[in-house]
Design an enzyme around this catalytic site. Structure first.
Site, PDB file in Angstrom:
ATOM      1  N   ARG A  73       0.820  -1.214   0.000  1.00  0.00           N
ATOM      2  CA  ARG A  73       0.000   0.000   0.000  1.00  0.00           C
ATOM      3  C   ARG A  73       0.856   1.268   0.000  1.00  0.00           C
ATOM      4  NH1 ARG A  73      -2.945  -3.179   3.550  1.00  0.00           N
ATOM      5  NH2 ARG A  73      -2.208  -2.087   5.416  1.00  0.00           N
ATOM      6  N   TYR A  77       0.218   4.490  -2.359  1.00  0.00           N
ATOM      7  CA  TYR A  77      -0.006   5.849  -1.866  1.00  0.00           C
ATOM      8  C   TYR A  77       1.020   6.824  -2.454  1.00  0.00           C
ATOM      9  CZ  TYR A  77      -2.919   3.404   1.551  1.00  0.00           C
ATOM     10  OH  TYR A  77      -3.861   2.612   2.156  1.00  0.00           O
ATOM     11  N   TYR A  99     -12.232  11.608   1.010  1.00  0.00           N
ATOM     12  CA  TYR A  99     -13.448  11.496   1.811  1.00  0.00           C
ATOM     13  C   TYR A  99     -13.122  11.787   3.277  1.00  0.00           C
ATOM     14  CZ  TYR A  99     -12.160   6.909   3.779  1.00  0.00           C
ATOM     15  OH  TYR A  99     -11.535   5.898   4.465  1.00  0.00           O
TER      16      TYR A  99
END
Length: 268
Positions: A73, A77, A99
């Site tokens: 990950r 990113y 969000y």
């Protein structure tokens, strides 16, 4: 004195619910920026942003990187942040939309802002309504009443952290509990049991906990499932699940400090 370059970055939050939790200032940037780079998972919110943005780029497809052997990950990113920076370097005013709050569990925004500033571009972050804000409202919990601790679940598990069972305790991303490879987006009952065993050092196994998920559309129901701590390994959890642990013990007065304060001269 170094000259500020033409490109600009503004990171904004869309809140947890579609459109309605976007601040007026954030919406103005979504509408007026040269390009909006979106990392918003809610499809309805993405479509709303598309409809008001001059130009739109979605970076969620970068998660396919996680399927590449050897990547995790962190690599994904980094690529997302670079996508944002490429637009800034092209001299554009870029609105990066996330969000919730753009600075809470959103390392991409922090990476992008740090890099932009180091390269001489203007970069800022606007606050947004986070899952924690919704949690406080939905569950009716006042963090000021007994205090609050808040941390990511796996971080709590693998580091020595001092827990105060007289305060509200919030654990984020329990659906990733104990996932150390950074290549998966789930956990196992065995790993969650390790979490329960560590929590049991400070909480009784029959202590009531809450699994919370903020509603993201008007048609969704907020999840507020209450269960004893011992049942956590068999509970259903998703990426949006937050583990809320109410205080298990009453506050204890520090009489020595109280006596010391009372002994001080009264102000005139």
């Amino acid at each position: 004195m170094s000259q500020v370059k033409r490109g600009r970055l503004i990171c904004v939050g869309t809140g947890m619910r579609m459109a309605g939790q976007v601040t007026p200032l954030a919406q103005s940037y979504l509408e007026t920026a040269d390009v909006v780079v979106s990392a918003v998972p809610n499809v309805f919110t993405r479509e709303w942003i598309k409809g008001i943005a001059k130009d739109f780029i979605c970076v969620l497809d970068h998660y396919s990187d996680c399927e590449v052997n050897g990547k995790n990950r962190g690599d994904t990113y980094r690529r997302m942040a670079n996508t944002i920076l490429d637009q800034v370097r092209a001299g554009k005013t870029v609105c990066a939309a996330f969000y919730g709050h753009p600075g809470v569990f959103a390392c991409i925004s922090h990476m992008a802002i740090k890099d932009a500033r180091s390269e001489g571009y203007r970069a800022e972050m606007l606050p947004g309504i986070s899952a924690e804000d919704c949690l406080v409202a939905d569950l009716g919990l006042d963090p000021g009443r007994a205090g609050m601790q808040s941390m990511e679940t796996t971080q709590f598990m693998i580091f020595e952290r001092r827990i105060d069972p007289t305060a509200l305790f919030i654990l984020w991303q329990p659906s990733l509990a104990g996932e150390l490879s950074l290549k998966r987006f789930d956990t196992t009952p065995a790993r969650v049991q390790v979490l329960v065993d560590k929590l049991a050092r400070d909480y009784p196994l029959d202590h009531e906990i809450i699994l919370y998920e903020a509603a993201t559309t008007p048609l969704e129901r907020t999840r507020m499932d209450r269960l004893p701590l011992r049942q956590l390994p068999t509970a259903h959890m998703v990426g949006a699940t937050t583990l809320v642990i109410p205080p298990a013990q009453p506050l204890k007065r520090d009489h020595a400090i109280v006596d010391q304060l009372n002994a001080l001269p009264q102000p005139i």
